[in-house]
Design an enzyme around this catalytic site. Structure first.
Site, mmCIF file in Angstrom:
data_model
loop_
_atom_site.group_PDB
_atom_site.id
_atom_site.type_symbol
_atom_site.label_atom_id
_atom_site.label_comp_id
_atom_site.label_asym_id
_atom_site.label_seq_id
_atom_site.Cartn_x
_atom_site.Cartn_y
_atom_site.Cartn_z
ATOM 1 N N ARG A 120 71.985 19.599 20.375
ATOM 2 C CA ARG A 120 72.474 19.981 19.044
ATOM 3 C C ARG A 120 73.032 18.780 18.290
ATOM 4 O O ARG A 120 72.915 18.701 17.064
ATOM 5 C CB ARG A 120 73.548 21.062 19.180
ATOM 6 C CG ARG A 120 73.973 21.687 17.852
ATOM 7 C CD ARG A 120 75.154 22.619 18.023
ATOM 8 N NE ARG A 120 75.396 23.423 16.835
ATOM 9 C CZ ARG A 120 76.499 24.130 16.606
ATOM 10 N NH1 ARG A 120 77.474 24.126 17.516
ATOM 11 N NH2 ARG A 120 76.636 24.833 15.499
ATOM 12 N N ASN A 129 74.626 24.138 10.299
ATOM 13 C CA ASN A 129 73.976 24.215 11.596
ATOM 14 C C ASN A 129 74.528 25.483 12.234
ATOM 15 O O ASN A 129 75.713 25.578 12.527
ATOM 16 C CB ASN A 129 74.323 22.969 12.428
ATOM 17 C CG ASN A 129 73.560 22.912 13.734
ATOM 18 O OD1 ASN A 129 73.834 23.685 14.636
ATOM 19 N ND2 ASN A 129 72.636 21.978 13.834
ATOM 20 N N SER A 130 73.680 26.481 12.414
ATOM 21 C CA SER A 130 74.136 27.823 12.738
ATOM 22 C C SER A 130 74.777 27.914 14.117
ATOM 23 O O SER A 130 74.551 27.073 14.997
ATOM 24 C CB SER A 130 72.977 28.815 12.660
ATOM 25 O OG SER A 130 72.478 28.898 11.347
ATOM 26 N N GLN A 131 75.564 28.961 14.302
ATOM 27 C CA GLN A 131 76.245 29.237 15.559
ATOM 28 C C GLN A 131 75.210 29.327 16.686
ATOM 29 O O GLN A 131 74.253 30.092 16.601
ATOM 30 C CB GLN A 131 77.013 30.540 15.428
ATOM 31 C CG GLN A 131 77.831 30.916 16.637
ATOM 32 C CD GLN A 131 78.583 32.224 16.415
ATOM 33 O OE1 GLN A 131 78.315 32.950 15.461
ATOM 34 N NE2 GLN A 131 79.514 32.527 17.295
#
Length: 382
Positions: free
Chosen positions: A24, A89-91
């Protein structure tokens, strides 16, 4: 984080190698605003700059929270918060839950609507091969930075700067479509670019509020049908944002309560304010939205307004009361509509997200929500 995601069920064993191969951290800019963990309040925390506090930056990146990376469509600068978050930046738990719902196969051809920071596109490229991935991003700056991150990670999918609402016909037909921004309307043009039996996974938001991830399967007749698989809270697709008028535009220049008619209700605004009942109400109502005006003494006014700017309602909440004061004005009795929709949901046993579903007509684009089965549609209360 992998262990926590596996324990929660979000990260399945088939996605674990992909998670490990596509860190990530490669898809998060140096400056970002981490979301707050559940139970600590909504919204974003203060900015974290990797150059100034790398330990806090890495801690946020490997926490199960969303990371806001842009405010106000790029018009905001600095380390303070802007008005509206417009890219993130999504969960991670949401990312992998949606990827699991997408049910990709080894050679699935995938369209992603909303490249964002590029993490999803890279994950999909690792899983099905970059030649099978098309990702569309409307924001030129986001598209540029995402391309740099994706290519630096070693992937070269087809990256398009354009209107995701239109899909990308040149790359069709697709086996899967992943949407990474909330829709109030599933584009029938996109449905038409998916093979029969193909799957569309998208966050679907009602006008009233509440939102869930829906998993739609494209049928032979061109329609798309499927259940919701859980709740979600994504930024709206830029092309489907709604401009809302101020409450003063509804009062005709008069002070509240203007010409509103007074009544009382035993339904507390607190009962209709959680995400699930809001979602259920939104599936049964049309063209109305709520807003809460909070006061220092712990009370608040729930405002309801219609999109046509013809009707409004207020409900005053006071802790400890059993009845609440209501004012309504206009051709629609908005609070009455909310009450009917809420009571219907309550009488059905308060069904969770997974019992609701959606059918989108491939020709007309009409959206029909339902409970348990497409043969049990939810009828609008007005």
């Amino acid at each position: 984080m992998a262990s926590r995601l596996k324990e929660s069920g979000a990260l399945t064993s088939d996605w674990l190698p992909t998670f490990a191969a596509v860190p990530r951290e490669l898809f998060v800019p140096d400056l970002m605003w981490p979301g707050r963990a559940k139970g600590t309040g909504a919204g974003q925390g203060e900015a974290i700059d990797r150059n100034e506090d790398p330990e806090a930056w890495f801690s946020a990146v490997y926490s199960d929270v969303s990371l806001t990376t842009q405010w106000d469509d790029g018009q905001h600068s600095g380390t303070g918060k802007g008005r509206t978050p417009t890219c993130s930046n999504s969960q991670p738990s949401m990312v992998f839950s949606m990827l699991d719902a997408l049910d990709v196969q080894e050679t699935s051809r995938v369209l992603e609507i909303g490249t964002g920071t590029g993490w999803n596109a890279a994950l999909l490229s690792e899983r099905v091969g970059p030649g099978n991935v098309v990702s569309v991003e409307v924001d030129e700056e986001n598209a540029k930075s995402a391309r740099e991150r994706i290519e630096s990670a070693g992937y070269h999918p087809t990256l398009i700067v354009g209107d995701g609402f239109e899909g990308h016909r040149e790359g069709a037909p697709y086996d899967r479509v992943l949407v990474t921004a909330a829709l109030t309307e599933v584009p029938h043009r996109v449905i038409g670019q998916v093979r029969t039996g193909g799957i569309i996974v998208a966050p679907y938001a009602t006008t009233y509020g509440g939102e869930g991830v829906v998993q739609l399967t494209v049928q032979r007749d061109g329609s798309a049908v499927g259940h919701f698989v859980g709740s979600s809270a994504f930024m709206r697709l830029r092309q489907q944002r709604q401009k809302r008028r101020h409450v003063r535009d509804y009062l005709g220049g008069k002070p509240w309560p203007a010409d509103g008619e007074k009544s009382m209700t035993t339904i507390s605004p607190e009962e209709v304010g959680d995400w699930l009942p809001m979602f259920a109400i939104g599936l049964q109502t049309q063209g109305m939205f709520p807003w809460a005006e909070y006061y220092d003494d712990g009370t608040y006014t729930l405002w309801l307004r219609d999109a046509a700017v013809t009707s409004w309602a207020t409900v005053d909440y006071e802790p400890g009361r059993d009845e609440f004061e209501v004012y309504q004005s206009g051709p629609r009795d908005l609070w009455d509509e909310v009450a009917v929709a809420y009571l219907h949901w309550d009488n059905m046993g308060r069904p969770e997200f997974g019992r609701f579903g959606l059918t989108v007509d491939g020709e007309t684009g009409e959206h029909t929500p339902w409970l348990d089965h497409p043969s049990s549609p939810l009828r609008p209360v007005c």
